[in-house]
Design an enzyme around this catalytic site. Structure first.
Site: not given
Length: 424
Positions: A28-29, A122, A127, A129-130, A313, A405
């Site tokens: 998936k990733n 999720c 998290r 995005i800087d 994960d 997902r």
């Protein structure tokens, strides 16, 4: 918790020992950044071993919205991105998954402009995005944040840059690679993420004509090229799905052969299972055998960290497993602030878990009992399924859209190895 009629559920009758063979799906990733990478290609790309996931479907809808032709046939997805029509991604598509932010670097790399909203996914804690924004600005991209949107453009083009990340962010590393592949000059990423999925993305882009070296190490170098062409590529096996089925075998004290698996991607996981008392053998190019038909003991501590450390994960499934082992395990979560949401649901089954901030203490018990549970995120949902395989009686799990997902037919796979499990 009362059962709500008409709500999709996974129902498990626990107590069956798993045995047999399973083939591990594509990662998936990997599939999500790979699909975004096709945006850079002025032609047709074919990706094989693509898992059938709702997140992958969402990525294909984003590609279609951009003007790409995206067709799935079985386990292969063909993307023709010769003619891009749009540079905006609708907010409803961005909110479906956190990984949608990876389209930012790809669209900018192809068109030098992009407008998208902040992503969803999720709820595992902040998290930001800087790092993505900081890196792209260093590469000459103008970025304005306005009412939840990012308005980006690089009228003078994207330029190579020296970028040192404050932490090895997977998403930021991917976005930099995608934007830099067709930038002017050379980009260097220091403290880059080292995950196998980063290597998979670089391998695909190199097949398309990119010049990327150092993927899988902390220093990645990208020499920008003028344009990329399409290519054919096979997605790597999903290491978190591999970990999930290893935990499923262990918690039922069963044995499984996992095909199309890559043991090198789970080098931090196998020693933990062996420490518990599982027998694990790796043979051939892509097979892993696990036998847990013995008394298993709790490992003293599991601490998550960036690859090649123990993956965050996999932590929820190992917490489910640890709740059934002899002894006490301390889990230390270093990646996300809110990664123990599954602990409360596991406690409904009778697990003894106490949490404080980023530390969870799990005291193993001999018996879990079925209950009605709710999955609140992807891997937490997989942990509930794992625990339900051990619990006596019936366990019902709602919120299964989270599980869909990341898992391609988890119910069917577990059923064919002996689990009494259905989706209703």
């Amino acid at each position: 918790m009362a059962v709500k009629k008409g709500v999709p559920r996974i129902v498990v009758q626990g107590g069956n020992r798993l045995s047999g063979e399973l083939s591990i799906q594509g990662a998936k990733n990997s599939i999500l950044p790979l699909l975004s990478g096709t945006v850079l290609c002025q032609g047709e790309s074919v990706l094989h071993n693509c898992p059938n996931l709702t997140d992958a479907d969402a990525a294909c809808r984003i590609l279609t919205c951009l003007g790409c032709k995206c067709v799935r046939e079985g386990g292969s997805i063909t993307v023709n991105s010769r003619h891009l029509l749009n540079t905006d991604v609708p907010v409803e598509l961005m909110r479906e998954m956190r990984s949608s932010i990876v389209f930012l670097g790809a669209i900018l790399g192809r068109t030098r402009e992009c407008r998208l909203s902040f992503p969803g996914g999720c709820e595992l804690g902040p998290r930001p995005i800087d790092l993505h924004v900081m890196a792209l600005r260093k590469m000459g991209v103008n970025i304005e944040e306005e009412h939840g949107y990012l308005n980006c453009n690089a009228p003078k083009g994207i330029n190579g840059a020296y970028i040192s990340l404050s932490l090895p962010s997977v998403g930021a590393t991917e976005n930099i690679i995608l934007a830099a592949a067709t930038a002017k000059g050379t980009t260097e990423i220091h403290n880059a993420a080292r995950e196998p999925e980063i290597v998979d993305l670089a391998d695909f882009l190199n097949k398309c004509g990119a010049k990327i070296s150092g993927a899988g190490t902390g220093a990645v170098v990208i020499e920008g090229v003028q344009a990329l062409n399409g290519a054919e590529h096979e997605v790597i096996p999903d290491r978190i799905v591999t970990a999930t089925y290893l935990c499923s075998a262990a918690i039922t004290r069963g044995e499984l052969v996992l095909k199309n698996a890559d043991s090198s991607h789970i080098s931090a996981i196998i020693p933990v299972l062996e420490q518990m008392g599982c027998s694990i053998y790796v043979y051939g190019d892509n097979r892993i055998y696990i036998n847990a038909a013995r008394t298993l003991n709790a490992p003293h501590k599991i601490r998550t960290s960036a690859h090649p450390g123990f993956p965050t994960d996999a932590q929820p499934m190992f917490m489910a497993l640890a709740s059934t082992l002899k002894g006490t395990t301390v889990f230390v979560e270093t990646i996300f602030d809110n990664r123990f949401r599954h602990a409360q649901e596991l406690s409904r089954l009778g697990a003894k878990i106490s949490t404080h901030d980023r530390v969870a203490v799990v005291e193993g018990v001999q018996r879990l009992t079925g209950a009605e549970l709710e999955a609140t995120d992807l891997r937490g949902g997989a942990a509930l399924v794992t625990a339900a395989l051990f619990a006596e009686g019936t366990t019902g799990i709602t919120g299964i859209s989270h599980i869909d997902r990341g898992y391609d037919d988890i119910v069917g796979n577990l059923k064919k190895t002996g689990a009494n499990i259905t989706a209703t």
